[in-house]
Design a protein around this motif. Structure first.
Motif, mmCIF file in Angstrom:
data_model
loop_
_atom_site.group_PDB
_atom_site.id
_atom_site.type_symbol
_atom_site.label_atom_id
_atom_site.label_comp_id
_atom_site.label_asym_id
_atom_site.label_seq_id
_atom_site.Cartn_x
_atom_site.Cartn_y
_atom_site.Cartn_z
ATOM 1 N N LYS A 109 65.953 -97.617 -10.266
ATOM 2 C CA LYS A 109 66.125 -99.086 -10.265
ATOM 3 C C LYS A 109 64.780 -99.804 -10.262
ATOM 4 O O LYS A 109 64.616 -100.830 -10.913
ATOM 5 N N GLN A 110 63.829 -99.242 -9.532
ATOM 6 C CA GLN A 110 62.489 -99.822 -9.418
ATOM 7 C C GLN A 110 61.791 -99.916 -10.781
ATOM 8 O O GLN A 110 60.981 -100.811 -10.995
ATOM 9 N N GLN A 111 62.143 -99.006 -11.694
ATOM 10 C CA GLN A 111 61.532 -99.022 -13.030
ATOM 11 C C GLN A 111 61.998 -100.225 -13.851
ATOM 12 O O GLN A 111 61.370 -100.579 -14.841
ATOM 13 N N ASN A 112 63.115 -100.830 -13.431
ATOM 14 C CA ASN A 112 63.617 -102.061 -14.036
ATOM 15 C C ASN A 112 63.683 -102.006 -15.569
ATOM 16 O O ASN A 112 63.203 -102.898 -16.258
ATOM 17 N N VAL A 113 64.288 -100.945 -16.079
ATOM 18 C CA VAL A 113 64.363 -100.740 -17.523
ATOM 19 C C VAL A 113 65.518 -101.534 -18.118
ATOM 20 O O VAL A 113 66.618 -101.551 -17.580
ATOM 21 N N LYS A 114 65.236 -102.177 -19.228
ATOM 22 C CA LYS A 114 66.244 -102.972 -19.953
ATOM 23 C C LYS A 114 66.876 -102.110 -21.052
ATOM 24 O O LYS A 114 66.302 -101.101 -21.466
ATOM 25 N N PRO A 115 68.050 -102.540 -21.576
ATOM 26 C CA PRO A 115 68.663 -101.796 -22.679
ATOM 27 C C PRO A 115 67.677 -101.598 -23.832
ATOM 28 O O PRO A 115 66.949 -102.517 -24.205
ATOM 29 N N GLY A 116 67.646 -100.361 -24.340
ATOM 30 C CA GLY A 116 66.698 -100.007 -25.390
ATOM 31 C C GLY A 116 65.476 -99.286 -24.832
ATOM 32 O O GLY A 116 64.610 -98.844 -25.571
#
Length: 160
Positions: free
Chosen positions: A51-58
């Motif tokens: 969650k900390q990496q806060n990755v968005k779709p793609g």
């Protein structure tokens, strides 16, 4: 330059040799509450770190497990949503950049062949279970994204 090899076998993804990094599709909310994502959550944990990496779709979230990487292909915003072929393509590209970029860096640093650990990937039929994408289209995407790379991909077709 060698080309990507994609091999399909029947079996349990989690029986893959630890030389193989692993990947699967998830939502940006990192719930990992259904399907194979539950097994990834139970085996590798570290949800706060993902969650900390806060990755968005793609994009792709990444954990390291000993000498291999576990790739979380973020292909949709929420766990109840559905991915698109475009978000899957973009996530695969992001993973390839991590995998193959590291491969090139190591070759440059050591001026010798890499020991295949970063060039081996084990996956389920990504995006095709609960997410509903069509396997042949996904396989074509894999071939397109990884063409002209020495990456070996083993696709585990789950057999209960």
């Amino acid at each position: 330059m060698s080309t990507c090899k994609i091999k399909e076998i029947s079996g349990d993804l989690f029986s893959a040799n630890e030389k193989y990094s692993m990947a699967h599709c998830v939502a940006a909310d990192m719930r990992l509450g259904k399907g194979i994502a539950v097994k990834f959550r139970n085996k590798f944990g570290q949800i706060p770190k993902l969650k900390q990496q806060n990755v968005k779709p793609g994009g792709v979230a990444i954990l390291q497990d000993k000498s291999r990487f576990i790739y979380y292909l973020v292909t949709k915003e929420s766990s109840w949503g559905k991915p698109t072929y475009q978000t899957l393509h973009d996530s695969l590209q992001a993973m390839k950049t991590h995998m193959y970029g590291l491969f090139l860096l190591l070759i440059h640093l050591y001026s010798r062949q890499l020991k295949n650990d970063v060039c081996k990937l084990a996956i389920p039929r990504i995006g095709c279970g609960l997410d509903g994408l069509v396997w042949q289209k996904v396989k074509d995407l894999l071939q397109e994204v990884f063409k002209n790379t020495p990456i070996e991909i083993i696709v585990y077709n789950y057999v209960p």
